[in-house]
Design a protein around this motif. Structure first.
Motif, PDB file in Angstrom:
ATOM      1  N   THR A  37       0.830  -1.138  -0.009  1.00 15.62           N
ATOM      2  CA  THR A  37      -0.004   0.122  -0.082  1.00 15.62           C
ATOM      3  C   THR A  37       0.859   1.268   0.176  1.00 15.62           C
ATOM      4  O   THR A  37       0.383   2.178  -0.565  1.00 15.62           O
ATOM      5  CB  THR A  37      -0.895  -0.092   1.110  1.00 15.62           C
ATOM      6  OG1 THR A  37      -0.159  -0.107   2.321  1.00 15.62           O
ATOM      7  CG2 THR A  37      -2.033  -1.170   1.383  1.00 15.62           C
ATOM      8  N   ALA A  82       1.947   1.488  -3.595  1.00 11.64           N
ATOM      9  CA  ALA A  82       0.721   2.194  -4.592  1.00 11.64           C
ATOM     10  C   ALA A  82       0.226   3.245  -4.296  1.00 11.64           C
ATOM     11  O   ALA A  82       0.081   4.080  -5.226  1.00 11.64           O
ATOM     12  CB  ALA A  82      -0.529   1.068  -4.230  1.00 11.64           C
ATOM     13  N   GLY A 142      -4.538  -1.872  -6.545  1.00  9.08           N
ATOM     14  CA  GLY A 142      -4.873  -2.685  -5.499  1.00  9.08           C
ATOM     15  C   GLY A 142      -5.324  -1.750  -4.196  1.00  9.08           C
ATOM     16  O   GLY A 142      -5.450  -2.370  -3.061  1.00  9.08           O
TER      17      GLY A 142
END
Length: 411
Positions: free
Chosen positions: A214, A217, A333
């Motif tokens: 994360t 991303a 994602g």
């Protein structure tokens, strides 16, 4: 030394009275301006044919600015005043109030922060002149006015205070102005609250867990927003210069811009990209955005501002960033809702070069749950955007890439 210490309580009382007065007046002004913009937006949404008035409204704005000698004045004047204590033209505040309301009424794609900074800076600067403050006092009271109206309009008092002390000179916070600016912002929010306006907040439906994936991303979304903020800044600056050369008459330029905006609106088949676009921002934070929404809003806003309509670029930044983030996040994602909030913060930071204000804004708008990822996004976008800025008068006093101190004019 003893005499100086005795003066401190009186000096504190004097500045407390000044800050609260500027905050209250800024709150009233910001509330009136917010109500006016919301009213004319409601009229336009209820009567879509009003869009056809765009060329006439553009001509009216251009003529008003030409007759009052305000054609070459704007937010940059306020940033210079906040940095150096110089004066702000007396007509700047009333002209931006009228012109921004007219722009929103007819459907130009613009925000409100340009008006907030100019209204607040004009109010603070005028009060400072009446009180015959010195140069340092003029800087502080100008910051107080800017912070007050910004807070009343956006409902984010801490962001307002940090933003005004961070924006004029990037890399050198004006710490002496932070407490007065915060006091004025809180007073302004108190006044706007009396009229039923609450603090601004968006609900993010899902936050990701903090993992290496994360983090990567989020950095990727932030980098995309930082790069697009460069495109936005260049398009506004270069597009405005090109239009002025191509169509030298400001009234004719505004009329032509109005016609193009009408054509684009009917080509798109929606008025989502006219006005500020608050409803689209909320939908994006909810996890829903059209794939091309960010590009269309960028195009509409650049055309509106460069043609001569008035307003600001921060709410369009929220629109562009939130819709871009909403589209990119699922591909990486991340939840779409969180991606929209992340994009909003990252694009804002890239456009205004204010990473601390961006982090504070994330907490005020979305809560502190995702603060680490919002901070990462702000840092990445800040570096990626380089020396580009929405504001020509913004000065970068330190390089983003090393520890050298230097004067870098924002591009």
């Amino acid at each position: 030394m003893i005499r100086e210490k005795r003066r401190l309580p009186l000096l504190a009382l004097k500045w407390a009275a000044i800050v609260l007065s500027v905050g209250a007046l800024g709150g009233l002004t910001g509330t009136a301006f917010r109500a006016a913009v919301e009213y004319v937006t409601g009229v336009r949404e209820a009567h879509p044919w009003v869009l056809w008035l765009l060329p006439a409204v553009g001509v009216l704005i251009a003529l008003c600015y030409r007759m009052t000698g305000m054609e070459n004045h704007g937010t940059d004047d306020v940033l210079v005043a906040a940095r150096s204590g110089t004066g702000v033209p007396a007509l700047l505040a009333p002209m931006i109030f009228l012109a921004t309301v007219l722009t929103h009424f007819a459907g130009g794609s613009a925000g409100r922060e340009g008006a907030a900074l100019q209204l607040g800076g004009g109010i603070g600067n005028r009060i400072g002149r009446l009180l015959r403050l010195d140069e340092g006092g003029m800087r502080v009271i100008t910051l107080c006015g800017m912070s007050a109206v910004f807070a009343a309009l956006f409902g984010t008092p801490v962001t307002a205070a940090v933003f005004v002390v961070e924006s004029a000179t990037v890399g050198a916070l004006c710490y002496s102005g932070l407490l007065p600016a915060l006091g004025a912002a809180l007073a302004a929010c108190g006044v706007s609250g009396l009229f039923g306006y609450s603090l601004q907040h968006y609900t993010v439906t899902a936050f990701p867990e903090l993992t290496a994936g994360t983090l990567g991303a989020s950095a990727a979304v932030a980098a995309a927003c930082g790069l697009l903020s460069i495109v936005f800044c260049i398009a506004l600056r270069k597009g405005g210069a090109w239009l002025k050369k191509a169509v030298k008459n400001s009234a004719l330029r505004a009329a032509a811009g109005g016609v193009l905006l009408i054509g684009l609106t009917y080509l798109v088949g929606s008025q989502d990209y006219n006005g500020a676009g608050e409803a689209v921002i909320r939908r994006a934070i909810g996890g829903d955005a059209a794939p091309a929404a960010f590009a269309l809003k960028l195009l509409f806003t650049v055309l509106t501002i460069t043609a001569g309509f008035k307003g600001g670029e921060i709410v369009p930044c929220f629109f562009i960033g939130s819709t871009l983030g909403c589209v990119l996040a699922p591909l990486l994602g991340l939840p779409a809702s969180f991606g929209a909030s992340l994009g909003l913060i990252a694009f804002f930071c890239g456009a205004v070069n204010c990473p601390i204000a961006s982090i504070v804004l994330s907490a005020e708008l979305f809560g502190a749950q995702g603060i680490v990822l919002y901070a990462l996004a702000s840092a990445v976008s800040y570096v990626i955007s380089g020396n580009y800025s929405l504001y020509a008068a913004q000065i970068l006093v330190s390089s983003k890439f090393d520890l050298k101190t230097e004067n870098l004019a924002a591009k």
